[in-house]
Design a protein around this motif. Structure first.
Motif, mmCIF file in Angstrom:
data_model
loop_
_atom_site.group_PDB
_atom_site.id
_atom_site.type_symbol
_atom_site.label_atom_id
_atom_site.label_comp_id
_atom_site.label_asym_id
_atom_site.label_seq_id
_atom_site.Cartn_x
_atom_site.Cartn_y
_atom_site.Cartn_z
ATOM 1 N N UNK A 1 0.832 -1.202 0.000
ATOM 2 C CA UNK A 1 0.000 0.000 0.000
ATOM 3 C C UNK A 1 0.867 1.252 0.000
ATOM 4 N N UNK A 2 0.481 2.196 -0.835
ATOM 5 C CA UNK A 2 1.171 3.480 -0.876
ATOM 6 C C UNK A 2 0.126 4.589 -0.960
ATOM 7 N N UNK A 3 0.361 5.662 -0.225
ATOM 8 C CA UNK A 3 -0.475 6.858 -0.297
ATOM 9 C C UNK A 3 0.418 8.017 -0.710
ATOM 10 N N UNK A 4 -0.079 8.808 -1.650
ATOM 11 C CA UNK A 4 0.723 9.902 -2.184
ATOM 12 C C UNK A 4 -0.107 11.175 -2.262
ATOM 13 N N UNK A 5 0.578 12.321 -2.345
ATOM 14 C CA UNK A 5 -0.078 13.611 -2.564
ATOM 15 C C UNK A 5 0.280 14.178 -3.929
ATOM 16 N N UNK A 6 1.390 13.736 -4.481
ATOM 17 C CA UNK A 6 1.829 14.182 -5.793
ATOM 18 C C UNK A 6 2.096 12.944 -6.638
ATOM 19 N N UNK A 7 2.854 13.093 -7.713
ATOM 20 C CA UNK A 7 3.100 11.972 -8.618
ATOM 21 C C UNK A 7 4.048 10.926 -8.053
ATOM 22 N N UNK A 8 5.061 11.328 -7.291
ATOM 23 C CA UNK A 8 6.109 10.387 -6.890
ATOM 24 C C UNK A 8 5.604 9.386 -5.844
ATOM 25 N N UNK A 9 6.143 8.161 -5.947
ATOM 26 C CA UNK A 9 5.772 7.066 -5.053
ATOM 27 C C UNK A 9 7.051 6.569 -4.390
ATOM 28 N N UNK A 10 7.083 6.592 -3.072
ATOM 29 C CA UNK A 10 8.268 6.188 -2.326
ATOM 30 C C UNK A 10 8.270 4.670 -2.145
ATOM 31 N N UNK A 11 9.057 3.991 -2.965
ATOM 32 C CA UNK A 11 9.183 2.540 -2.899
ATOM 33 C C UNK A 11 10.658 2.228 -2.668
ATOM 34 N N UNK A 12 10.941 1.401 -1.670
ATOM 35 C CA UNK A 12 12.328 1.070 -1.356
ATOM 36 C C UNK A 12 12.850 -0.011 -2.306
ATOM 37 N N UNK A 13 14.155 -0.096 -2.450
ATOM 38 C CA UNK A 13 14.727 -1.169 -3.269
ATOM 39 C C UNK A 13 14.312 -2.567 -2.790
ATOM 40 N N UNK A 14 14.196 -2.751 -1.477
ATOM 41 C CA UNK A 14 13.769 -4.059 -0.957
ATOM 42 C C UNK A 14 12.321 -4.363 -1.324
ATOM 43 N N UNK A 15 11.454 -3.351 -1.325
ATOM 44 C CA UNK A 15 10.062 -3.557 -1.746
ATOM 45 C C UNK A 15 9.992 -3.901 -3.229
ATOM 46 N N UNK A 16 10.791 -3.210 -4.032
ATOM 47 C CA UNK A 16 10.844 -3.503 -5.468
ATOM 48 C C UNK A 16 11.285 -4.948 -5.677
ATOM 49 N N UNK A 17 12.354 -5.339 -5.003
ATOM 50 C CA UNK A 17 12.916 -6.673 -5.171
ATOM 51 C C UNK A 17 11.959 -7.762 -4.716
ATOM 52 N N UNK A 18 11.403 -7.635 -3.494
ATOM 53 C CA UNK A 18 10.504 -8.668 -2.967
ATOM 54 C C UNK A 18 9.325 -8.844 -3.909
ATOM 55 N N UNK A 19 8.687 -7.752 -4.289
ATOM 56 C CA UNK A 19 7.502 -7.833 -5.143
ATOM 57 C C UNK A 19 7.832 -8.391 -6.520
ATOM 58 N N UNK A 20 8.927 -7.958 -7.107
ATOM 59 C CA UNK A 20 9.323 -8.442 -8.426
ATOM 60 C C UNK A 20 9.581 -9.955 -8.388
#
Length: 142
Positions: free
Chosen positions: A48-67
């Motif tokens: 889950x991510x909540x944003x106010x603008x375009x950018x989404x804060x995703x960590x390298x570990x989140x990218x890796x685990x999900x991928x």
């Protein structure tokens, strides 16, 4: 975004989508998503991510685990809510790198606007399709 806003988003998901949900409180990293859900033998993971603008804060570990989980045919997704526009977008779990680079502009697999179609989102997450066979509809899990 603060963790509280994402926690509220998680509660909104749990309230509106029928499943057995487990909130993952991972304070040690590892990239494990925020919510685990199972319904009728189909299990999913939601970051889950909540944003106010375009950018989404995703960590390298989140990218890796999900991928990696997605590459092994796991069902995992990024669910991103733009809190000001009140738009929710669903992305497959292998889109972390694109989301980190290009944010909310990345093409999604589903977009929801108020009033939210929770049933449609639920069906998409758990891959249900209703097929009419004679007089009795059958639920097909793909």
């Amino acid at each position: 975004m603060t963790a509280k806003i994402e926690s509220n988003f998680g509660r909104e998901i749990v309230k509106n989508i029928s499943a057995q949900w487990t909130r993952i409180e991972n304070r040690h990293g590892g990239g494990i998503p925020d919510l685990y859900g199972i319904r009728d033998g189909v299990s999913i993971w939601l970051e889950l991510k909540c944003i106010k603008q375009n950018s989404i804060n995703i960590t390298p570990l989140q990218i890796s685990w999900n991928y990696n989980h997605f590459q092994e045919n796991g069902k995992n997704y990024f669910l991103v809510k733009h809190t000001e526009q009140r738009i929710i977008k669903l992305y497959d779990g292998d889109k972390g790198k694109e989301l980190k680079c290009d944010g909310f502009r990345v093409p999604c697999i589903m977009e929801l606007r108020p009033p939210y179609n929770w049933k449609g989102l639920s069906d998409k997450l758990f891959n249900y399709a209703i097929v009419n066979v004679g007089y009795f509809p059958e639920i097909i899990v793909s």
